[in-house]
Design an enzyme around this catalytic site. Structure first.
Site, PDB file in Angstrom:
ATOM      1  CB  THR A  79      -1.474  -0.167   1.439  1.00 14.45           C
ATOM      2  OG1 THR A  79      -0.059   0.314   2.338  1.00 14.45           O
ATOM      3  CG2 THR A  79      -2.077  -1.490   1.338  1.00 14.45           C
ATOM      4  CG  ASP A 171      16.420   1.741   2.210  1.00  9.70           C
ATOM      5  OD1 ASP A 171      17.498   1.564   3.085  1.00  9.70           O
ATOM      6  OD2 ASP A 171      15.871   0.736   2.303  1.00  9.70           O
ATOM      7  CG  ASP A 174      19.140  -1.221   3.536  1.00 13.07           C
ATOM      8  OD1 ASP A 174      18.738  -1.754   4.659  1.00 13.07           O
ATOM      9  OD2 ASP A 174      18.270  -1.712   1.927  1.00 13.07           O
TER      10      ASP A 174
END
Length: 180
Positions: A79, A171, A174
């Site tokens: 979502t 990211d 990360d």
């Protein structure tokens, strides 16, 4: 990468504090007194976990009196909605200027969710601080609350079909923490 994120956050802090209210402060030196200024309001740095942690040190180095809260959110990959898993704040949240920090302003969903959480705890003056944003994220945040100031080091081209900033920087969490 970690060092660059921290340094950029510090540089953004110079711009942010330029617009904050100051009050007079008398400083006693070994020779005489000096009439200076200090921030009139308390600052609370609130990183959105976990990538926002990479920005805290750069800001805190310039505002060492700032308190620090935390908001833990994760993104539902289907979502793209933000889900809360943790939040903890100083007691002074409602009377402070909040620097909500996250390196990325992509869809804006996490930022809006974080602001909803902050407002539910009484926060009134919120400033978003990010490294890279998308036009879609800025638009979403402006539509949600036009009173939230937005400070970004860069505004990239767009979001891709997965809701990632293009060209972006990957990211951030990360990259900051060496995870995948």
């Amino acid at each position: 990468f970690r060092e660059a994120v921290s340094e950029i956050a510090g540089l953004l802090t110079f711009e942010i504090t330029r617009n904050l209210t100051l009050k007079e402060k008398i400083v006693e030196t070994p020779v005489d007194t000096y009439k200076g200024s200090e921030l009139a309001e308390e600052i609370v740095i609130v990183p959105i976990l976990r990538a926002g942690l990479g920005m805290v040190e750069g800001i805190h180095n310039l505002i060492p009196t700032a308190k620090i809260g935390h908001i833990g959110l994760y993104r539902d990959e289907e979502t793209l909605e933000a889900k809360e898993y943790y939040s903890k704040f100083p007691d002074t949240l409602k009377d402070s200027t909040i620097l909500l920090v996250d390196p990325m302003l992509a869809t804006g969903n996490s930022t809006v969710k974080a602001i909803e959480i902050l407002k539910s705890k009484g926060a009134k003056h919120i400033i978003f601080v990010g490294i890279v944003g998308s036009p879609e994220g800025v638009k979403r945040l402006r539509e949600y609350d036009p009173n939230v100031m937005i400070y970004l080091a860069a505004l990239d081209e767009k979001l891709n079909k997965n809701g990632y900033i293009v060209p972006g920087l990957g990211d951030a969490g990360d990259r900051l923490f060496g995870t995948k």
